[in-house]
Design a protein around this motif. Structure first.
Motif, PDB file in Angstrom:
ATOM      1  N   GLU A 298      62.534 -11.348  51.178  1.00 46.24           N
ATOM      2  CA  GLU A 298      63.669 -10.464  50.897  1.00 46.24           C
ATOM      3  C   GLU A 298      63.778 -10.224  49.395  1.00 46.24           C
ATOM      4  O   GLU A 298      63.441 -11.072  48.583  1.00 46.24           O
ATOM      5  CB  GLU A 298      64.951 -11.080  51.444  1.00 46.24           C
ATOM      6  N   GLY A 299      64.237  -9.025  49.050  1.00 49.14           N
ATOM      7  CA  GLY A 299      64.383  -8.676  47.644  1.00 49.14           C
ATOM      8  C   GLY A 299      63.089  -8.255  46.972  1.00 49.14           C
ATOM      9  O   GLY A 299      63.031  -8.147  45.742  1.00 49.14           O
ATOM     10  N   THR A 300      62.068  -7.968  47.752  1.00 45.80           N
ATOM     11  CA  THR A 300      60.778  -7.520  47.200  1.00 45.80           C
ATOM     12  C   THR A 300      60.896  -6.126  46.586  1.00 45.80           C
ATOM     13  O   THR A 300      61.588  -5.251  47.111  1.00 45.80           O
ATOM     14  CB  THR A 300      59.704  -7.510  48.304  1.00 45.80           C
ATOM     15  N   ASP A 301      60.177  -5.914  45.499  1.00 45.34           N
ATOM     16  CA  ASP A 301      60.083  -4.596  44.858  1.00 45.34           C
ATOM     17  C   ASP A 301      58.605  -4.318  44.615  1.00 45.34           C
ATOM     18  O   ASP A 301      57.949  -5.040  43.856  1.00 45.34           O
ATOM     19  CB  ASP A 301      60.857  -4.606  43.541  1.00 45.34           C
ATOM     20  N   THR A 302      58.054  -3.296  45.272  1.00 46.81           N
ATOM     21  CA  THR A 302      56.620  -3.032  45.151  1.00 46.81           C
ATOM     22  C   THR A 302      56.314  -1.541  45.178  1.00 46.81           C
ATOM     23  O   THR A 302      57.046  -0.759  45.801  1.00 46.81           O
ATOM     24  CB  THR A 302      55.840  -3.732  46.288  1.00 46.81           C
ATOM     25  N   TYR A 303      55.258  -1.148  44.487  1.00 51.48           N
ATOM     26  CA  TYR A 303      54.798   0.238  44.521  1.00 51.48           C
ATOM     27  C   TYR A 303      53.328   0.264  44.139  1.00 51.48           C
ATOM     28  O   TYR A 303      52.892  -0.491  43.253  1.00 51.48           O
ATOM     29  CB  TYR A 303      55.587   1.124  43.549  1.00 51.48           C
ATOM     30  N   GLU A 304      52.530   1.127  44.783  1.00 50.65           N
ATOM     31  CA  GLU A 304      51.123   1.267  44.447  1.00 50.65           C
ATOM     32  C   GLU A 304      50.740   2.743  44.364  1.00 50.65           C
ATOM     33  O   GLU A 304      51.245   3.566  45.121  1.00 50.65           O
ATOM     34  CB  GLU A 304      50.235   0.526  45.441  1.00 50.65           C
ATOM     35  N   LEU A 305      49.831   3.035  43.423  1.00 49.83           N
ATOM     36  CA  LEU A 305      49.421   4.413  43.146  1.00 49.83           C
ATOM     37  C   LEU A 305      47.925   4.460  42.877  1.00 49.83           C
ATOM     38  O   LEU A 305      47.386   3.630  42.146  1.00 49.83           O
ATOM     39  CB  LEU A 305      50.169   4.939  41.916  1.00 49.83           C
ATOM     40  N   ASN A 306      47.259   5.441  43.483  1.00 44.73           N
ATOM     41  CA  ASN A 306      45.853   5.703  43.180  1.00 44.73           C
ATOM     42  C   ASN A 306      45.669   7.194  42.954  1.00 44.73           C
ATOM     43  O   ASN A 306      46.122   8.006  43.750  1.00 44.73           O
ATOM     44  CB  ASN A 306      44.951   5.232  44.325  1.00 44.73           C
ATOM     45  N   ARG A 307      44.993   7.546  41.850  1.00 38.45           N
ATOM     46  CA  ARG A 307      44.696   8.941  41.548  1.00 38.45           C
ATOM     47  C   ARG A 307      43.217   9.071  41.210  1.00 38.45           C
ATOM     48  O   ARG A 307      42.649   8.236  40.501  1.00 38.45           O
ATOM     49  CB  ARG A 307      45.542   9.445  40.374  1.00 38.45           C
ATOM     50  N   ASN A 308      42.599  10.126  41.731  1.00 41.27           N
ATOM     51  CA  ASN A 308      41.178  10.384  41.502  1.00 41.27           C
ATOM     52  C   ASN A 308      40.975  11.806  41.016  1.00 41.27           C
ATOM     53  O   ASN A 308      41.588  12.740  41.543  1.00 41.27           O
ATOM     54  CB  ASN A 308      40.393  10.171  42.792  1.00 41.27           C
ATOM     55  N   LEU A 309      40.089  11.946  40.036  1.00 34.11           N
ATOM     56  CA  LEU A 309      39.765  13.253  39.462  1.00 34.11           C
ATOM     57  C   LEU A 309      38.285  13.526  39.718  1.00 34.11           C
ATOM     58  O   LEU A 309      37.412  12.828  39.203  1.00 34.11           O
ATOM     59  CB  LEU A 309      40.053  13.249  37.964  1.00 34.11           C
ATOM     60  N   VAL A 310      37.993  14.523  40.567  1.00 35.02           N
ATOM     61  CA  VAL A 310      36.618  14.865  40.923  1.00 35.02           C
ATOM     62  C   VAL A 310      36.117  15.939  39.952  1.00 35.02           C
ATOM     63  O   VAL A 310      36.655  17.045  39.909  1.00 35.02           O
ATOM     64  CB  VAL A 310      36.536  15.366  42.376  1.00 35.02           C
ATOM     65  N   LEU A 311      35.071  15.599  39.193  1.00 36.94           N
ATOM     66  CA  LEU A 311      34.615  16.479  38.123  1.00 36.94           C
ATOM     67  C   LEU A 311      33.508  17.426  38.558  1.00 36.94           C
ATOM     68  O   LEU A 311      33.340  18.484  37.946  1.00 36.94           O
ATOM     69  CB  LEU A 311      34.120  15.645  36.932  1.00 36.94           C
ATOM     70  N   THR A 312      32.732  17.066  39.583  1.00 36.40           N
ATOM     71  CA  THR A 312      31.606  17.903  39.998  1.00 36.40           C
ATOM     72  C   THR A 312      31.484  17.889  41.515  1.00 36.40           C
ATOM     73  O   THR A 312      32.074  17.049  42.207  1.00 36.40           O
ATOM     74  CB  THR A 312      30.270  17.391  39.415  1.00 36.40           C
ATOM     75  N   GLU A 313      30.683  18.812  42.025  1.00 32.72           N
ATOM     76  CA  GLU A 313      30.334  18.791  43.440  1.00 32.72           C
ATOM     77  C   GLU A 313      29.489  17.547  43.756  1.00 32.72           C
ATOM     78  O   GLU A 313      28.851  16.977  42.880  1.00 32.72           O
ATOM     79  CB  GLU A 313      29.522  20.042  43.798  1.00 32.72           C
ATOM     80  N   GLY A 314      29.511  17.144  45.020  1.00 34.79           N
ATOM     81  CA  GLY A 314      28.659  16.051  45.458  1.00 34.79           C
ATOM     82  C   GLY A 314      29.264  14.678  45.317  1.00 34.79           C
ATOM     83  O   GLY A 314      28.624  13.679  45.642  1.00 34.79           O
ATOM     84  N   ALA A 315      30.500  14.573  44.806  1.00 39.91           N
ATOM     85  CA  ALA A 315      31.160  13.285  44.634  1.00 39.91           C
ATOM     86  C   ALA A 315      32.215  13.091  45.723  1.00 39.91           C
ATOM     87  O   ALA A 315      32.809  14.052  46.210  1.00 39.91           O
ATOM     88  CB  ALA A 315      31.813  13.196  43.258  1.00 39.91           C
ATOM     89  N   ARG A 316      32.454  11.838  46.084  1.00 38.69           N
ATOM     90  CA  ARG A 316      33.409  11.538  47.155  1.00 38.69           C
ATOM     91  C   ARG A 316      34.312  10.380  46.741  1.00 38.69           C
ATOM     92  O   ARG A 316      33.830   9.346  46.250  1.00 38.69           O
ATOM     93  CB  ARG A 316      32.667  11.170  48.438  1.00 38.69           C
ATOM     94  N   ALA A 317      35.616  10.548  46.960  1.00 37.60           N
ATOM     95  CA  ALA A 317      36.588   9.493  46.695  1.00 37.60           C
ATOM     96  C   ALA A 317      37.341   9.178  47.974  1.00 37.60           C
ATOM     97  O   ALA A 317      37.930  10.068  48.585  1.00 37.60           O
ATOM     98  CB  ALA A 317      37.564   9.931  45.606  1.00 37.60           C
ATOM     99  N   ASP A 318      37.320   7.914  48.390  1.00 34.54           N
ATOM    100  CA  ASP A 318      38.111   7.447  49.532  1.00 34.54           C
ATOM    101  C   ASP A 318      39.267   6.618  49.002  1.00 34.54           C
ATOM    102  O   ASP A 318      39.058   5.666  48.230  1.00 34.54           O
ATOM    103  CB  ASP A 318      37.258   6.610  50.480  1.00 34.54           C
ATOM    104  N   SER A 319      40.478   6.972  49.411  1.00 31.70           N
ATOM    105  CA  SER A 319      41.674   6.295  48.929  1.00 31.70           C
ATOM    106  C   SER A 319      42.556   5.924  50.111  1.00 31.70           C
ATOM    107  O   SER A 319      42.954   6.797  50.891  1.00 31.70           O
ATOM    108  CB  SER A 319      42.443   7.219  47.966  1.00 31.70           C
ATOM    109  N   VAL A 320      42.858   4.618  50.263  1.00 28.72           N
ATOM    110  CA  VAL A 320      43.579   4.143  51.439  1.00 28.72           C
ATOM    111  C   VAL A 320      44.698   3.196  51.005  1.00 28.72           C
ATOM    112  O   VAL A 320      44.464   1.997  50.816  1.00 28.72           O
ATOM    113  CB  VAL A 320      42.646   3.417  52.428  1.00 28.72           C
ATOM    114  N   PRO A 321      45.915   3.689  50.826  1.00 34.87           N
ATOM    115  CA  PRO A 321      47.032   2.790  50.552  1.00 34.87           C
ATOM    116  C   PRO A 321      47.660   2.302  51.860  1.00 34.87           C
ATOM    117  O   PRO A 321      47.919   3.083  52.768  1.00 34.87           O
ATOM    118  CB  PRO A 321      48.009   3.688  49.779  1.00 34.87           C
ATOM    119  N   ASN A 322      47.878   1.002  51.957  1.00 38.51           N
ATOM    120  CA  ASN A 322      48.483   0.398  53.147  1.00 38.51           C
ATOM    121  C   ASN A 322      49.699  -0.428  52.739  1.00 38.51           C
ATOM    122  O   ASN A 322      49.622  -1.237  51.813  1.00 38.51           O
ATOM    123  CB  ASN A 322      47.489  -0.524  53.862  1.00 38.51           C
TER     124      ASN A 322
END
Length: 409
Positions: A306-330
């Motif tokens: 009880e009384g927990t304070d939490t936050y998570e953030l992920n940001r990805n910047l794709v600069l070219t074709e052919g790149a892949r970013a998988d982002s999974v916040p749970n």
């Protein structure tokens, strides 16, 4: 409450996905089976308790398991990287055998690679900031691999201890060539404040799997920073568990994933006691064919927390074709009596309006792109607190951008 989204960023090669699961049994994108509660996560010091991953398991579904078979085999007895330490005079630096009773007390391995590292290491490095210590200079642990370290996989074990009311900063600097499965235990005791910066600046072809396991005591603070640039496959799994009220954990990360590289960061924060705080912020940029980044952020808030304070953030910047970013916040919540809990994930290309704004003021496109990427990373880099490391990281980002500009010509 459940949400799952998938965003396609181009018609051809560049993809990004974002999934979120909030309650027991929620399913993830990608056609995998529902994941059990993180409260039931299996841990063990015994390698045989973990089957060899096939890539269908939740923990390994994004990983190139075919490139990790030597580590999964568990025979990690190659010539490892050379480790050197520079620290204040009163910081205790010890090299101990695997039978030292202090080892393995932070937490047990959570996957086969971590269990292989535990079973295979012969000597451990223990670095202790004594009670009431305040750093005059930061502790630098240099991990330098060479051609011999790259031939066969090796194991490494490091224990960092911040005793009561100490204030310290430790930098783990990884360079050169290696095939390394590593354990970093982090013990932050009551009232202590510890910053750990782990830099993965490996040479091309390096393989580095590292399990960071931390426990945080009463009114203690841990700032954990991960920076990943080099290597062929790099997979860092920071776990943090609170053991008493008042703990504060900040997890920061940045990565620049180049062609053919796989860079994976999997976080787990276990809120098992009341009135603790956690924040996670990871940012990455990707460029080149086959560049693949993975970020998974798991936060468990148990019914006692009880009384927990939490936050998570992920940001990805794709600069070219052919790149892949998988982002999974749970985010898994077992009690409604909390201060706050949330997460966010975003992946995209350069903001065309931002580029247009800069170019309309006479800034060439190449320089405008550099400014955007610098701004994207600057906030996190400025929080590292080690000027030499910050300057080195900005230089590395400049070098990556030079590659982007060269490829575009």
């Amino acid at each position: 409450m459940t949400a799952a989204t998938t965003q396609n960023l181009s018609t051809d090669h560049s993809r990004a996905t974002a999934d979120a699961a909030h309650t027991h049994g929620d399913s993830h994108g990608g056609g995998t089976a529902p994941e059990a509660s993180r409260a039931d996560r299996a841990t063990s010091f015994v390698l045989a308790d973990f089957p060899v991953p096939t890539g269908r398991e939740e923990d390994w579904r994004f990983s190139p398991v075919d490139r990790l078979q030597k580590i999964f085999a568990g025979e990690l007895h190659g010539t490892g990287p050379v480790v050197t330490v520079e620290a204040d005079d009163d910081v205790r630096v010890e090299r101990v055998g695997r039978d030292d009773e202090r080892l393995g007390k932070v937490g047990a391995p959570g996957d086969r690679a971590a269990a292989a590292a535990w079973e295979s290491f012969g000597e451990a490095l223990v670095v202790t900031a004594p009670k009431n210590h305040v750093d005059v200079r930061h502790t630098m642990i240099s991990v330098n691999g060479d051609a011999a370290a790259a031939e066969e996989p090796s194991a490494q074990h490091i224990l960092l201890v911040a005793e009561q009311f100490s204030e310290s900063l430790v930098v783990l600097d990884h360079r050169g060539a290696a095939q390394l499965s590593q354990t970093v235990e982090i013990d932050v005791r009551d009232g202590a404040s510890l910053t750990v910066v782990s830099v993965q600046d490996w040479a091309d072809g390096a393989v580095h799997l590292s399990s960071h396991r931390a426990k945080v005591g009463r009114d203690a603070r841990l700032k954990h920073i991960v920076v990943t640039f080099g290597g062929d496959v790099v997979r860092i799994t920071p776990d943090a568990a609170f053991t008493a009220p008042g703990g504060d954990v900040e997890l920061l990360g940045l990565y620049f994933t180049d062609a053919g590289q796989h860079q994976e960061h999997r976080l787990f924060v276990d809120h098992a006691v009341e009135k603790c705080k956690s924040r996670a912020t990871y940012k990455g940029a990707l460029q080149g064919e086959g560049a693949h980044s993975v970020w998974v952020g798991d936060v468990l808030i148990r019914k006692e927390a009880e009384g927990t304070d939490t936050y998570e953030l992920n940001r990805n910047l794709v600069l070219t074709e052919g790149a892949r970013a998988d982002s999974v916040p749970n985010l898994e919540i077992e009690t409604g009596e909390i201060e706050g809990a949330g997460h966010a994930s975003a992946t995209g290309r350069f903001d065309d309006e931002q580029l247009f704004y800069l170019r309309s003021r006479g800034i060439p496109e190449a320089d405008a792109r550099r400014l955007v990427v610098r701004g994207f990373f600057a906030e996190l880099i400025n929080q590292i607190g080690v000027p030499l490391v910050q300057e080195r990281l900005m230089a590395a980002i400049e070098a990556e951008l030079d590659r982007t500009m060269e490829a575009a010509r």
